[in-house]
Design a protein around this motif. Structure first.
Motif, PDB file in Angstrom:
ATOM      1  N   LEU A 172       0.377  -1.194   0.018  1.00  0.00           N
ATOM      2  CA  LEU A 172      -0.182   0.020  -0.013  1.00  0.00           C
ATOM      3  C   LEU A 172       0.774   1.302  -0.068  1.00  0.00           C
ATOM      4  O   LEU A 172       1.900   1.031   0.171  1.00  0.00           O
ATOM      5  CB  LEU A 172      -0.781  -0.313   1.359  1.00  0.00           C
ATOM      6  N   THR A 173       0.731   2.147  -0.775  1.00  0.00           N
ATOM      7  CA  THR A 173       0.957   3.139  -0.810  1.00  0.00           C
ATOM      8  C   THR A 173       0.501   4.614   0.204  1.00  0.00           C
ATOM      9  O   THR A 173      -0.590   4.484   0.167  1.00  0.00           O
ATOM     10  CB  THR A 173       1.316   3.950  -2.507  1.00  0.00           C
ATOM     11  N   ARG A 174       1.239   5.659   0.089  1.00  0.00           N
ATOM     12  CA  ARG A 174       0.351   6.804   0.364  1.00  0.00           C
ATOM     13  C   ARG A 174      -0.435   7.448   0.113  1.00  0.00           C
ATOM     14  O   ARG A 174      -1.757   7.653   0.981  1.00  0.00           O
ATOM     15  CB  ARG A 174       1.587   7.898   0.466  1.00  0.00           C
ATOM     16  N   PHE A 175      -1.156   6.928  -1.072  1.00  0.00           N
ATOM     17  CA  PHE A 175      -2.793   7.248  -1.154  1.00  0.00           C
ATOM     18  C   PHE A 175      -3.532   6.733  -0.825  1.00  0.00           C
ATOM     19  O   PHE A 175      -4.725   6.981  -0.961  1.00  0.00           O
ATOM     20  CB  PHE A 175      -2.471   6.583  -3.134  1.00  0.00           C
ATOM     21  N   LEU A 176      -3.521   4.955  -0.792  1.00  0.00           N
ATOM     22  CA  LEU A 176      -4.945   4.644   0.466  1.00  0.00           C
ATOM     23  C   LEU A 176      -4.186   5.016   2.125  1.00  0.00           C
ATOM     24  O   LEU A 176      -5.330   4.801   3.018  1.00  0.00           O
ATOM     25  CB  LEU A 176      -4.348   2.975  -0.174  1.00  0.00           C
ATOM     26  N   HIS A 177      -3.400   4.778   2.117  1.00  0.00           N
ATOM     27  CA  HIS A 177      -2.757   5.060   3.321  1.00  0.00           C
ATOM     28  C   HIS A 177      -3.366   6.501   4.248  1.00  0.00           C
ATOM     29  O   HIS A 177      -4.668   6.408   4.417  1.00  0.00           O
ATOM     30  CB  HIS A 177      -0.928   5.569   3.821  1.00  0.00           C
ATOM     31  N   ASP A 178      -3.328   7.633   3.479  1.00  0.00           N
ATOM     32  CA  ASP A 178      -3.674   8.568   3.461  1.00  0.00           C
ATOM     33  C   ASP A 178      -5.825   8.850   2.813  1.00  0.00           C
ATOM     34  O   ASP A 178      -6.696   9.156   4.415  1.00  0.00           O
ATOM     35  CB  ASP A 178      -3.591  10.429   2.436  1.00  0.00           C
ATOM     36  N   LEU A 179      -5.920   7.687   2.171  1.00  0.00           N
ATOM     37  CA  LEU A 179      -7.793   8.508   1.632  1.00  0.00           C
ATOM     38  C   LEU A 179      -8.057   7.522   2.941  1.00  0.00           C
ATOM     39  O   LEU A 179      -9.378   7.483   3.444  1.00  0.00           O
ATOM     40  CB  LEU A 179      -7.252   7.058   0.695  1.00  0.00           C
ATOM     41  N   GLN A 231      -8.444  11.398  -5.694  1.00  0.00           N
ATOM     42  CA  GLN A 231      -8.634  10.435  -4.462  1.00  0.00           C
ATOM     43  C   GLN A 231      -9.561  11.104  -3.942  1.00  0.00           C
ATOM     44  O   GLN A 231     -10.220  10.220  -3.031  1.00  0.00           O
ATOM     45  CB  GLN A 231      -7.352  10.722  -4.108  1.00  0.00           C
ATOM     46  N   PHE A 232     -10.151  12.355  -4.166  1.00  0.00           N
ATOM     47  CA  PHE A 232     -11.054  12.840  -3.662  1.00  0.00           C
ATOM     48  C   PHE A 232     -12.620  11.551  -4.017  1.00  0.00           C
ATOM     49  O   PHE A 232     -13.154  11.249  -3.082  1.00  0.00           O
ATOM     50  CB  PHE A 232     -11.601  14.311  -4.065  1.00  0.00           C
ATOM     51  N   LEU A 233     -12.343  11.538  -5.324  1.00  0.00           N
ATOM     52  CA  LEU A 233     -13.281  10.577  -6.010  1.00  0.00           C
ATOM     53  C   LEU A 233     -13.179   9.237  -5.319  1.00  0.00           C
ATOM     54  O   LEU A 233     -15.136   8.672  -5.166  1.00  0.00           O
ATOM     55  CB  LEU A 233     -13.686  10.323  -7.271  1.00  0.00           C
ATOM     56  N   THR A 234     -12.589   9.106  -4.906  1.00  0.00           N
ATOM     57  CA  THR A 234     -12.580   7.419  -4.541  1.00  0.00           C
ATOM     58  C   THR A 234     -12.604   7.570  -2.977  1.00  0.00           C
ATOM     59  O   THR A 234     -13.880   6.808  -2.412  1.00  0.00           O
ATOM     60  CB  THR A 234     -10.643   6.982  -4.681  1.00  0.00           C
TER      61      THR A 234
END
Length: 582
Positions: A169-176, A512-515
């Motif tokens: 997992l990258t920061r994309f999912l960490h923060d999301l 990221q917001f749409l996810t």
């Protein structure tokens, strides 16, 4: 690209010189290898895990986390009681959280991991209750089978070092995911306040006068804002210039406790009491169970007996006055047909997927080097522990449990001392603080009047503060959302994303917001909500395949790179000085 490449790490004794410390995500290549590695690395700290508790941080940390988690647990327990028709309630939630938490504090690899029934767990409990009625089967037997399969999957993950895949997992999912969980708490707190105005309140079986309810709602709203604003203000004092550093740190340590105490005292002021009594209404406060026992006191499953809602009620009047529901209900499991048991197996898959993400990501964000923990990182032992809990406790009608965001990282921070620049100086890692924090969770079950002085508005404010504090702490997604509306020339220059064109940063943030919005859509959808965890899992290939084709490697290195020290920890062993280890 380096994140996710996890090679076995040679273990070295904690002796003199520079030390190589396992990041906890290595593949040992043997059954139970990760588990043995976890406990062999934690064993040298068995004395310091208790001696490090000799600090005022232990008191402030456990009080902070007690109020942060208790409010949410009571709220979720009340919601579960309503949604499952009294089958599961506050008693089960507090008992599960207190029992599992105290045990994990004593024997868990990472005692600062806060185990508790979370919001998504409550959604699953409600769904399983509804499915039990649709299948026309005993809820407790059905629930116990789902727990058996969930526990089996988690235990197998622990003994096969499966937690190592969280490194993909990258920061994309960490923060999301962290933002998603925190907004759940914020939404829960705000919706509770709104409900004080919209939901009809009854006193002694009589509806409350609408004008009186509005007045009470306004008082609760003021208490809500009082807790949120005071807690946020005190929490930020540590980075201000007022007072001495020691006083600033002391105020921050007790920020939530002070905010709750001020609000409770305010709720008892004479002016408020007089105004409410004029309308023959009192301020609504926490109502805890008056006795310790199952929420569903009397229960006999009868497929021919249904309430007017079409559900099998669990209540003294509707079921039986002669059959008290014992805590243990696992003896009913063999009464279910094989097809229903297989269906329970299928239902356990998405729940397991959620727990895999929740448990490991909570530990990952708690144990990153920027948090300053010096006793190592541990994943497999925690996975084994929640596997056992989730296999056993549903047989007693209790909910599932997993590591909680944002509470776990916040607990580590509450036990930390900081440098002048805000970085962590030292974390007082110990087992005493979590043990007594979880012990306090169960105390109101024996002495409910201890906390019945807390108004509902204070509970709502606490939930909202916890969510806001989690979002505002090291969350690059939230930071970029704000920067999207700012002049790019004013963006901070010390961030990696400053090297990307503004249009590309805004596109990445929009995706990221749409996810995040998709997560909420699946969570709220009644028919497809059970598949919500699988949507989270699918974000991983989406990040590598779709975003990998939309953005260059250089852009992703800037936009989706974890902090440099975190990336290094995930890719290889971390080197610490002796002073940091001791």
């Amino acid at each position: 690209a380096a994140v996710g490449k996890m090679e076995p790490v040679e273990q070295q004794p904690l002796l003199g010189g520079k030390q190589k410390v396992n990041n906890g995500l290595t593949n040992t290549g043997r059954l139970c290898g990760g588990l043995m590695d976890d406990y062999s690395r934690r064993l040298p700290y068995c004395v310091s895990d208790y001696s490090d508790a000799l600090t005022r941080k232990t008191i402030s940390g456990l009080l902070f986390m007690f109020f942060a988690t208790f409010a949410s647990t009571v709220s979720l327990g009340e919601l579960a009681k309503k949604q499952t028709f009294n089958r599961v309630g506050v008693n089960e939630y507090l008992t599960q959280q207190s029992t599992c938490g105290m045990a994990h504090a004593l024997i868990g690899g990472q005692p600062l991991s806060v185990l508790r029934p979370t919001g998504p767990i409550t959604v699953f409990v409600q769904m399983l209750s509804n499915y039990a009625d649709e299948l026309n089967v005993d809820f407790y037997a059905w629930f116990a089978w789902v727990g058996i399969f969930v526990g089996f999957f988690l235990i197998m993950t622990a003994i096969t070092d499966g937690s190592r895949f969280i490194g993909l997992l990258t920061r994309f999912l960490h923060d999301l995911y962290a933002t998603f969980v925190c907004t759940i708490y914020i939404e829960d707190g705000i919706s509770r306040v709104i409900g004080m105005f919209t939901e009809k309140r009854m006193i002694h079986g009589e509806p409350v006068d609408p004008h009186a309810q509005v007045l009470e709602g306004l008082v609760q709203l003021c208490l809500f804002f009082l807790v949120v604003l005071v807690a946020l203000s005190f929490n930020g004092v540590v980075s201000s210039k007022i007072f001495t550093p020691a006083i600033r740190e002391l105020i921050t340590d007790y920020a939530l406790f002070l905010a709750v105490a001020i609000a409770i005292v305010t709720s008892y002021t004479k002016n408020i009491d007089t105004s409410l009594k004029h309308y023959n209404v009192s301020l609504e406060r926490i109502e805890l169970p008056t006795s310790f026992g199952p929420t569903c006191e009397h229960y006999i499953y009868n497929s021919s007996h249904h309430s007017h809602h079409g559900k099998t009620e669990c209540s003294i009047a509707a079921i039986s006055k002669d059959a008290p529901r014992s805590w243990f209900v696992g003896h009913k499991m063999l009464e279910l047909p094989g097809a229903v048991i297989f269906y329970a197996f299928l239902m356990a898959i998405p729940i397991y997927a959620l727990f895999f993400i929740d448990q490991n990501l909570s530990n990952l964000l708690t144990q990153t080097p920027c948090r300053g923990l010096a006793k190592g990182a541990y994943y497999h032992s925690g996975m084994l522990f929640i596997g056992i809990c989730n296999a056993v406790f549903p047989m007693f009608g209790m909910p599932f449990v997993t590591a909680s965001l944002p509470h776990s990282p916040q607990f580590a921070r509450s036990l930390s001392t900081l440098n002048s620049d805000g970085s962590v100086k030292k974390v007082y890692e110990n087992r005493v603080a979590p043990f007594f924090m979880f012990a306090l969770q169960g105390l109101p079950l024996l002495f409910p009047r201890l906390l019945e002085v807390v108004p509902e508005g204070v509970i709502s404010g606490t939930l909202t503060f916890v969510g806001l504090a989690g979002i505002l702490s090291h969350n690059q997604f939230v930071e970029r959302c704000y920067l999207c509306f700012c002049d790019s020339r004013e963006w901070p220059k010390d961030r990696d994303y400053s090297n990307v064109k503004p249009s590309r940063l805004r596109l990445f943030t929009l995706i990221q917001f749409l996810t995040w919005a998709l997560f909420w859509t699946f969570k709220e959808a009644p028919l497809i909500g059970i598949s919500f965890p699988l949507v989270i899992v699918l974000v991983v290939p989406f990040r590598f395949k779709v975003l990998g084709s939309m953005f260059t490697d250089a852009e992703l290195d800037c936009l989706d790179s974890v902090d440099k020290e975190v990336a290094a920890a995930l890719a290889s062993p971390t080197t610490y000085d002796d002073a940091n280890i001791q």
